[in-house]
Write a protein that holds these residues in place. Structure first.
Motif, short mmCIF file in Angstrom:
data_model
loop_
_atom_site.label_atom_id
_atom_site.label_comp_id
_atom_site.label_asym_id
_atom_site.label_seq_id
_atom_site.Cartn_x
_atom_site.Cartn_y
_atom_site.Cartn_z
N LEU A 1 21.35 34.37 -103.71
CA LEU A 1 21.27 35.72 -103.14
C LEU A 1 20.76 36.76 -104.13
O LEU A 1 20.34 37.84 -103.72
N SER A 2 20.82 36.46 -105.42
CA SER A 2 20.32 37.41 -106.42
C SER A 2 19.24 36.81 -107.29
O SER A 2 18.94 37.32 -108.36
N SER A 3 18.63 35.73 -106.81
CA SER A 3 17.66 35.01 -107.63
C SER A 3 16.23 35.48 -107.37
O SER A 3 15.85 35.68 -106.20
N PRO A 4 15.41 35.61 -108.42
CA PRO A 4 13.99 35.91 -108.20
C PRO A 4 13.21 34.70 -107.71
O PRO A 4 12.05 34.83 -107.31
N ALA A 5 13.83 33.53 -107.72
CA ALA A 5 13.13 32.30 -107.35
C ALA A 5 13.40 31.87 -105.91
O ALA A 5 12.83 30.88 -105.45
N PHE A 6 14.27 32.59 -105.17
CA PHE A 6 14.63 32.21 -103.81
C PHE A 6 14.20 33.27 -102.81
O PHE A 6 14.34 34.47 -103.06
N THR A 7 13.69 32.82 -101.67
CA THR A 7 13.45 33.69 -100.53
C THR A 7 14.64 33.56 -99.57
O THR A 7 15.51 32.71 -99.76
N LEU A 8 14.64 34.38 -98.52
CA LEU A 8 15.72 34.30 -97.54
C LEU A 8 15.78 32.92 -96.90
O LEU A 8 16.88 32.36 -96.73
N LEU B 1 11.31 41.62 -97.27
CA LEU B 1 12.68 41.18 -97.08
C LEU B 1 12.72 39.78 -96.47
O LEU B 1 13.61 38.98 -96.80
N ARG B 2 11.78 39.47 -95.62
CA ARG B 2 11.76 38.14 -95.01
C ARG B 2 11.22 37.07 -95.96
O ARG B 2 11.69 35.92 -95.94
N GLY B 3 10.24 37.43 -96.78
CA GLY B 3 9.59 36.40 -97.58
C GLY B 3 9.56 36.64 -99.07
O GLY B 3 9.01 35.81 -99.81
N GLY B 4 10.12 37.74 -99.55
CA GLY B 4 10.10 38.06 -100.97
C GLY B 4 11.33 37.57 -101.70
O GLY B 4 12.24 36.98 -101.10
N PRO B 5 11.39 37.79 -103.01
CA PRO B 5 12.51 37.30 -103.82
C PRO B 5 13.83 37.98 -103.47
O PRO B 5 13.88 39.20 -103.30
N MET B 6 14.88 37.18 -103.38
CA MET B 6 16.20 37.70 -103.00
C MET B 6 16.73 38.70 -104.01
O MET B 6 17.50 39.59 -103.66
#
Length: 443
Positions: A33-40, A383-388
């Motif tokens: 939820l706080s990672s730059p490597a994960f999307t939603l 928000l849908r596809g960017g970094p969490m």
């Protein structure tokens, strides 16, 4: 007569595995939820696996609840407590009985319960929390307030009294559940709390005051921006989101303050300004790897450049980033991976060459989000596809720009977030993307 041998149910090991896996996956989901490597969508995969194990615990019924879940509430592991609490609630445990469990004593345990209250999809749960707010013990009240704030639920008639509490954590949490109140006494309380001697309360009052459109809140942002505390951090973030050219210049000047530099770089990514991108690109080669990583992140957040291939710099980690030898390690300290540590380094020369060409397509006074004008459709796309890692701030800005009417719970489940995004899309007329100074016109 000999004592009868107790035979464990054949599924007991399975229940233990469900709880162990739910605890592990909750920690991994929180990290996502706080990672730059994960999307939603990528975080949703972890969440679905977590929910499957929670469902397995619920199927265990009353025996698993009594013998495994309730004792787990006394453990000093917030993810274990969160998983056990959520399974208890999903299995029919009443909220008042959960909050009264004797094992709940430490701040770590209450943090776990709060996350369960934020995450749980049980029907009517927010109303139940509101009903218990006034008659709960202080630790439970703080927990409920935090969960209500995370879910975007206002605290109702209790709010005015809570804002006058002599418990700082209650006051700061109460400020977070003031969404779009028209109550004059509540607005006056927020104005008063802008002058609190406690930075955490001032920080919450800044955010709430700007969302309510209070002129004093915006003036306080400009006043607190150079402070090295929670209020200063929040002021700088708000100025980056909603500031005008002089405000951005003031933030850029703070890059020269060593103790503020990393935080200023973080917030500049939300400014969307060409001048901020120019400043970030000059810091890509900094010896301090955290400064270089933050500069790269913010530059990409403004310009839309994707760090891959020739734009990525591969270097050994700084000595400060190396693992401490086992004999020197403080085993009492928790091992925490900061989301900044996952950021990539940029290859300075390659990025500067790209920026010299790409910069012509950006208006000097425009505001950009991942290379496109910062408007609602672009916010929702990111928000849908960017970094969490950046979701929480983007959602905060949407709440402020709608003066609290639109809310996205970035700490909640992915289905809830998608529903809320649809609501935000449908109410696009409630959003203003002008400077915060124009939103904050009330004395």
């Amino acid at each position: 007569m000999s004592r009868a041998t107790h035979i464990e149910p054949p599924w007991w090991d399975i229940a233990e595995e469900h709880l162990s896996e739910a605890t592990f996956l909750w920690s991994k989901w929180e990290q996502a939820l706080s990672s730059p490597a994960f999307t939603l969508a990528e975080a949703a995969e972890r969440e679905e696996r977590l929910r499957a194990h929670l469902d397995g615990l619920v199927l265990g019924g009353a025996m698993v609840a009594e013998r495994m879940l309730k004792p787990a509430l006394a453990e000093e592991d917030p993810f274990l407590v969160a998983a056990a609490s959520c399974a208890l609630l999903d299995g029919g445990q009443s909220l008042d009985m959960l909050l009264a469990e004797t094992g709940l004593e430490s701040a770590v345990q209450w943090a776990g319960v709060q996350r369960a209250l934020e995450f749980c999809e049980r029907e009517g749960l927010p109303a139940q929390m509101l009903a218990l707010l006034s008659r709960s013990a202080p630790p439970a009240r703080v927990c409920i307030l935090g969960a209500l704030g995370a879910r975007g639920v206002e605290a109702g008639p209790e709010l005015e009294r809570l804002l006058s509490s002599d418990e700082p954590v209650l006051v700061s949490n109460a400020l977070k559940v003031v969404r779009n109140s028209a109550s004059s006494p509540i607005r006056e309380q927020v104005r008063r709390l802008l002058g609190s001697p406690l930075p955490d309360i001032r920080a919450a009052a800044l955010e709430t005051g700007v969302a309510l459109g209070l002129r004093g809140a915006w003036l306080a942002c400009q006043q607190f921006a150079s402070e090295d505390d929670a209020a200063g951090q929040r002021a700088r973030l708000l100025m980056a989101m909603g500031g005008e050219t002089p405000d951005i210049r003031a933030l850029l000047a703070l890059l020269g303050v060593p103790e503020l530099r990393q935080d200023v770089l973080w917030v500049l990514g939300f400014s969307g300004r060409v001048a901020a991108a120019d400043a970030c690109v000059e810091l890509l080669g900094e010896p301090d790897s955290r400064v270089a990583r933050l500069a790269a992140e913010s530059f990409c957040a403004i310009t839309g450049l994707v760090l891959e291939g020739r734009y990525v710099r591969h270097e050994p980690r700084d000595a400060a980033d190396e693992l401490v030898p086992l004999e020197e390690e403080d085993l009492d300290e928790p091992l925490v991976l900061r989301s900044e540590d996952e950021l990539l380094l940029a290859e300075p020369n390659a990025v500067r060459t790209w920026w010299r060409e790409a910069r012509h397509g950006f208006e000097p006074e425009g505001r950009y989000l991942h290379g496109k004008p910062a408007r609602l459709d672009q916010f929702l796309e990111v928000l849908r596809g960017g970094p969490m890692r950046r979701h929480h701030v983007l959602a905060l800005e949407l709440a402020i720009r709608s003066q609290g009417r639109l809310f996205l719970q970035t700490s909640g489940g992915w289905r809830r977030q998608l529903r809320q995004m649809e609501e935000i899309q449908a109410m696009r007329g409630a959003m203003s993307f002008g400077p915060f100074r124009l939103l904050c016109q009330q004395n």
